[in-house]
Design a protein around this motif. Structure first.
Motif, PDB file in Angstrom:
ATOM      1  N   ALA A  70      40.380  47.758  15.314  1.00 31.84           N
ATOM      2  CA  ALA A  70      40.939  46.532  15.885  1.00 31.84           C
ATOM      3  C   ALA A  70      40.834  46.594  17.403  1.00 31.84           C
ATOM      4  CB  ALA A  70      42.398  46.367  15.472  1.00 31.84           C
ATOM      5  N   GLU A 121      41.345  43.872  21.005  1.00 30.79           N
ATOM      6  CA  GLU A 121      41.679  42.561  21.559  1.00 30.79           C
ATOM      7  C   GLU A 121      40.481  41.933  22.263  1.00 30.79           C
ATOM      8  OE1 GLU A 121      45.219  42.799  23.931  1.00 30.79           O
ATOM      9  OE2 GLU A 121      46.414  43.538  22.250  1.00 30.79           O
ATOM     10  N   GLY A 142      41.003  38.218  16.602  1.00 34.09           N
ATOM     11  CA  GLY A 142      41.715  38.864  15.510  1.00 34.09           C
ATOM     12  C   GLY A 142      41.289  38.261  14.184  1.00 34.09           C
ATOM     13  N   GLN A 158      38.773  43.710  11.414  1.00 28.85           N
ATOM     14  CA  GLN A 158      37.609  43.386  12.241  1.00 28.85           C
ATOM     15  C   GLN A 158      36.440  44.279  11.842  1.00 28.85           C
ATOM     16  OE1 GLN A 158      39.343  44.039  16.120  1.00 28.85           O
ATOM     17  NE2 GLN A 158      39.367  41.842  16.560  1.00 28.85           N
TER      18      GLN A 158
END
Length: 126
Positions: free
Chosen positions: A7, A9, A13, A20
């Motif tokens: 994951a 940012e 998301g 992801q």
């Protein structure tokens, strides 16, 4: 074999019950990435910009997983309209170099959020 969720940012998301990407052994499997801006959540304008953003999202996820675009062995490109194949190819070729990954490209009836292109990748970790 264990699997680890990836994951970041730096990519949008998940918009459903998925990761992801997942690392399994030395392999990274990304989920399909739409041309969504990770900061705003909005789709980029047009297929060229959506393809560019999609591949940027794939790149960010791979980097978070300890891989890179040069480690990609296979991609799948989902297109809303196969007439966009050439335009997406031009963007695609600016992200990858020879030897290019193996690839499938398919036209689909509809993509999430009414996207025009979605791209997923399989890569070997560094």
């Amino acid at each position: 074999m264990s699997k680890k969720q990836v994951a970041t940012e730096k990519a949008p998301g998940a918009i459903g019950p998925y990761s992801q990407a997942v690392i399994a052994g030395n392999w990274v499997y990304t989920s399909g990435q739409l041309g969504l801006n990770p900061e705003t959540g909005a789709l980029a304008e047009g297929v060229v910009e959506q393809a560019r953003q999609s591949l940027s999202n794939v790149k960010a996820i791979l980097e978070e997983a300890g891989a890179s675009l040069e480690h990609v062995v296979k991609t799948t490109v989902y297109l809303k309209d196969m007439n966009d194949f050439t335009a997406v190819n031009e963007v695609y070729s600016s992200f990858f170099t020879e030897p290019y990954p193996a690839r499938s490209a398919v036209e689909v009836a509809r993509l999430p959020k009414d996207g025009l292109v979605e791209i997923e990748a399989v890569a070997r970790k560094k």
